[in-house]
Design an enzyme around this catalytic site. Structure first.
Site, PDB file in Angstrom:
ATOM      1  N   TYR A 178       0.788  -1.014   0.009  1.00  0.00           N
ATOM      2  CA  TYR A 178      -0.050  -0.081  -0.018  1.00  0.00           C
ATOM      3  C   TYR A 178       1.024   1.189  -0.146  1.00  0.00           C
ATOM      4  O   TYR A 178       2.022   1.090   0.261  1.00  0.00           O
ATOM      5  CB  TYR A 178      -1.026  -0.043   1.196  1.00  0.00           C
ATOM      6  CG  TYR A 178      -0.285   0.246   2.504  1.00  0.00           C
ATOM      7  CD1 TYR A 178       0.429  -0.582   3.190  1.00  0.00           C
ATOM      8  CD2 TYR A 178      -0.475   1.571   3.271  1.00  0.00           C
ATOM      9  CE1 TYR A 178       1.217  -0.101   4.295  1.00  0.00           C
ATOM     10  CE2 TYR A 178      -0.096   1.933   4.276  1.00  0.00           C
ATOM     11  CZ  TYR A 178       0.740   1.045   5.124  1.00  0.00           C
ATOM     12  OH  TYR A 178       1.498   1.346   6.157  1.00  0.00           O
ATOM     13  N   ARG A 195       8.236   4.100  -4.737  1.00  0.00           N
ATOM     14  CA  ARG A 195       8.302   3.206  -3.670  1.00  0.00           C
ATOM     15  C   ARG A 195       7.332   2.064  -3.739  1.00  0.00           C
ATOM     16  O   ARG A 195       7.459   0.944  -3.474  1.00  0.00           O
ATOM     17  CB  ARG A 195       7.957   3.842  -2.479  1.00  0.00           C
ATOM     18  CG  ARG A 195       8.249   3.005  -1.001  1.00  0.00           C
ATOM     19  CD  ARG A 195       8.188   3.693   0.329  1.00  0.00           C
ATOM     20  NE  ARG A 195       6.645   4.348   0.505  1.00  0.00           N
ATOM     21  CZ  ARG A 195       6.651   5.116   1.533  1.00  0.00           C
ATOM     22  NH1 ARG A 195       7.421   5.325   2.538  1.00  0.00           N
ATOM     23  NH2 ARG A 195       5.224   5.514   1.615  1.00  0.00           N
ATOM     24  N   HIS A 219      -1.136 -21.111  -0.437  1.00  0.00           N
ATOM     25  CA  HIS A 219       0.089 -20.173   0.204  1.00  0.00           C
ATOM     26  C   HIS A 219       0.908 -19.645  -1.206  1.00  0.00           C
ATOM     27  O   HIS A 219       1.303 -18.834  -1.097  1.00  0.00           O
ATOM     28  CB  HIS A 219       0.876 -20.903   1.132  1.00  0.00           C
ATOM     29  CG  HIS A 219       0.123 -20.848   2.480  1.00  0.00           C
ATOM     30  ND1 HIS A 219      -1.088 -21.576   2.754  1.00  0.00           N
ATOM     31  CD2 HIS A 219       0.503 -20.085   3.857  1.00  0.00           C
ATOM     32  CE1 HIS A 219      -1.527 -21.544   4.193  1.00  0.00           C
ATOM     33  NE2 HIS A 219      -0.597 -20.768   4.688  1.00  0.00           N
ATOM     34  N   LYS A 272       6.472  -1.620   1.716  1.00  0.00           N
ATOM     35  CA  LYS A 272       5.526  -1.162   2.436  1.00  0.00           C
ATOM     36  C   LYS A 272       4.477  -2.323   2.417  1.00  0.00           C
ATOM     37  O   LYS A 272       3.184  -1.882   1.525  1.00  0.00           O
ATOM     38  CB  LYS A 272       5.121   0.157   1.980  1.00  0.00           C
ATOM     39  CG  LYS A 272       4.218   0.906   2.878  1.00  0.00           C
ATOM     40  CD  LYS A 272       3.854   2.543   2.475  1.00  0.00           C
ATOM     41  CE  LYS A 272       3.145   3.212   3.253  1.00  0.00           C
ATOM     42  NZ  LYS A 272       3.226   3.066   4.600  1.00  0.00           N
ATOM     43  N   GLU A 285      11.548   2.261  14.431  1.00  0.00           N
ATOM     44  CA  GLU A 285      10.757   3.531  13.795  1.00  0.00           C
ATOM     45  C   GLU A 285       9.399   3.636  14.554  1.00  0.00           C
ATOM     46  O   GLU A 285       9.152   2.725  15.444  1.00  0.00           O
ATOM     47  CB  GLU A 285      10.450   3.482  12.301  1.00  0.00           C
ATOM     48  CG  GLU A 285      10.019   2.186  11.847  1.00  0.00           C
ATOM     49  CD  GLU A 285       9.548   1.775  10.343  1.00  0.00           C
ATOM     50  OE1 GLU A 285       9.630   2.691   9.989  1.00  0.00           O
ATOM     51  OE2 GLU A 285       9.605   0.825  10.269  1.00  0.00           O
ATOM     52  N   LEU A 303      11.245   1.461   7.240  1.00  0.00           N
ATOM     53  CA  LEU A 303      10.457   2.002   6.111  1.00  0.00           C
ATOM     54  C   LEU A 303      11.069   3.208   5.642  1.00  0.00           C
ATOM     55  O   LEU A 303      11.279   3.956   6.558  1.00  0.00           O
ATOM     56  CB  LEU A 303       9.072   2.176   5.993  1.00  0.00           C
ATOM     57  CG  LEU A 303       8.226   2.638   4.768  1.00  0.00           C
ATOM     58  CD1 LEU A 303       8.217   1.228   3.730  1.00  0.00           C
ATOM     59  CD2 LEU A 303       6.983   3.174   4.978  1.00  0.00           C
TER      60      LEU A 303
HETATM   61  N1  PDD Z   1       2.530   5.153   7.280  1.00  0.00           N
HETATM   62  N2  PDD Z   1       7.280   3.973   8.887  1.00  0.00           N
HETATM   63  C1  PDD Z   1       6.157   2.965   8.931  1.00  0.00           C
HETATM   64  C2  PDD Z   1       6.011   1.914   9.609  1.00  0.00           C
HETATM   65  C3  PDD Z   1       4.886   3.661   8.191  1.00  0.00           C
HETATM   66  O1  PDD Z   1       3.664   3.100   8.140  1.00  0.00           O
HETATM   67  C4  PDD Z   1       5.053   4.861   7.691  1.00  0.00           C
HETATM   68  C5  PDD Z   1       3.797   5.359   6.867  1.00  0.00           C
HETATM   69  C6  PDD Z   1       6.318   5.638   7.886  1.00  0.00           C
HETATM   70  C7  PDD Z   1       6.547   6.941   7.154  1.00  0.00           C
HETATM   71  O2  PDD Z   1       6.359   6.943   5.800  1.00  0.00           O
HETATM   72  P1  PDD Z   1       5.786   8.396   4.837  1.00  0.00           P
HETATM   73  O3  PDD Z   1       6.607   9.223   5.318  1.00  0.00           O
HETATM   74  O4  PDD Z   1       6.195   7.756   3.484  1.00  0.00           O
HETATM   75  O5  PDD Z   1       4.418   8.405   5.077  1.00  0.00           O
HETATM   76  C8  PDD Z   1       7.025   5.032   8.385  1.00  0.00           C
HETATM   77  C9  PDD Z   1       1.513   5.665   6.653  1.00  0.00           C
HETATM   78  C10 PDD Z   1       1.080   6.835   6.680  1.00  0.00           C
HETATM   79  C11 PDD Z   1       0.204   4.705   7.095  1.00  0.00           C
HETATM   80  O6  PDD Z   1       0.345   3.545   7.282  1.00  0.00           O
HETATM   81  O7  PDD Z   1      -1.067   5.298   7.406  1.00  0.00           O
END
Ligand code: PDD
Length: 285
Positions: free
Chosen positions: A33, A52, A102, A149, A182, A207
């Protein structure tokens, strides 16, 4: 106005938009996603999010179901049909629908695509940023490929819930060496007592956030010193400032970690400045 969702080629009222029970996203979390910010009706850093997305798909050997150009048109159309000015777009691609097994499905299986867009409470987010948020630390019990992601987010779900139950907005994962990796849905940052901005290198432990990538430019433009290195929860407790970054929160100051105040317990100058400057460096489309 009813929300409109794009599902496999059609724009449908969200309440009647459905996916098949044998979608591999539903059965195996077999998909990826993206979340992009929408600001003033424009999509923020779409190209980087698309790059990405293509990388995540390639890592999982899921084919891109349509061209990046066609996907961009769908995203724009979702923003338009939902009349989003300030908000987010959510985009999900799974390996498609197939009888449960699977291993990968037959090569002709078509990936499923869902795109939604919705408004966020812009003024409410600004108020939250002015106050700052609390975070709690939790053990990082995720798999090794968090650089992808993927929609497989159970540890993130449990971490966020643990944060909520402790009156915090975000959870920071801590690895077995005691280093912060993170947030459950954001990247983690601190500012040291001598003003250095510190964030973990975007190796496979995190990520590579798009907001993080753009913020590196903002930090440089502000003449701030950056250190891409890991930091422990203890170092964060004693930091001058802390903050998180993500597409939906941009730069969000952190004022408490595990119930200890960060700095003087209020949003710091670096986080506040980076938040204010961010969109001068982001791309709008
Ligand atoms: N989340 N790390 C994780 C585990 C994340 O799920 C996200 C983003 C980020 C930051 O990535 P970015 O700057 O590209 O949004 C880091 C999104 C916003 C979500 O799951 O809603």
């Amino acid at each position: 106005m009813s929300r409109i969702a794009y599902v496999n080629g059609r724009y449908l009222p969200a309440r009647s938009a459905t996916v098949h029970i044998e979608d591999r996203g539903y059965q195996f979390s077999d998909g990826v996603y993206e979340v992009c910010e929408v600001r003033g009706g424009a999509i923020v850093d779409q190209q980087r999010h698309m790059a990405r997305l293509e990388r995540s798909l390639a890592e999982l050997r899921i084919r891109m179901p349509m061209s990046a150009g066609a996907l961009a048109v769908v995203m724009r159309e979702c923003v338009r049909r939902n009349r989003v000015r300030e908000g987010i777009i959510y985009l999900q691609i799974t390996r498609g629908v197939a009888r449960r097994d699977h291993a990968f499905p037959p090569t002709a299986t078509v990936p499923s695509v869902v795109v939604t867009a919705r408004g966020l409470d812009f003024a409410g987010n600004e108020r939250t940023a002015a106050e700052g948020i609390a975070v709690v630390t939790v053990p990082d019990n995720r798999w090794e490929r968090v650089d992808i992601k993927s929609i497989s987010l159970l540890p993130n779900v449990l971490a966020k819930q643990a944060a909520r139950e402790q009156g915090a907005k975000e959870a920071w994962f801590v690895d077995s060496d005691g280093q912060v990796t993170e947030g459950s849905s954001s990247n983690a940052w601190i500012v040291t007592k001598d003003g250095k901005v510190v964030t973990r290198p975007a190796d496979r432990g995190i990520l590579r956030g798009i907001t993080r990538t753009v913020l590196l430019d903002v930090i440089k433009a502000q003449g701030l010193e950056l250190e891409e290195r890991a930091f422990t929860a203890e170092e964060a407790y004693g930091a001058r400032e802390a903050f998180v970054t993500s597409a939906s929160q941009i730069v969000m100051p952190v004022v408490r970690i595990d119930d200890r105040p960060v700095g003087n317990g209020a949003p710091g100058l670096v986080a506040t400045t980076l938040r204010a400057e961010f969109h001068r460096h982001a791309e709008l489309s």
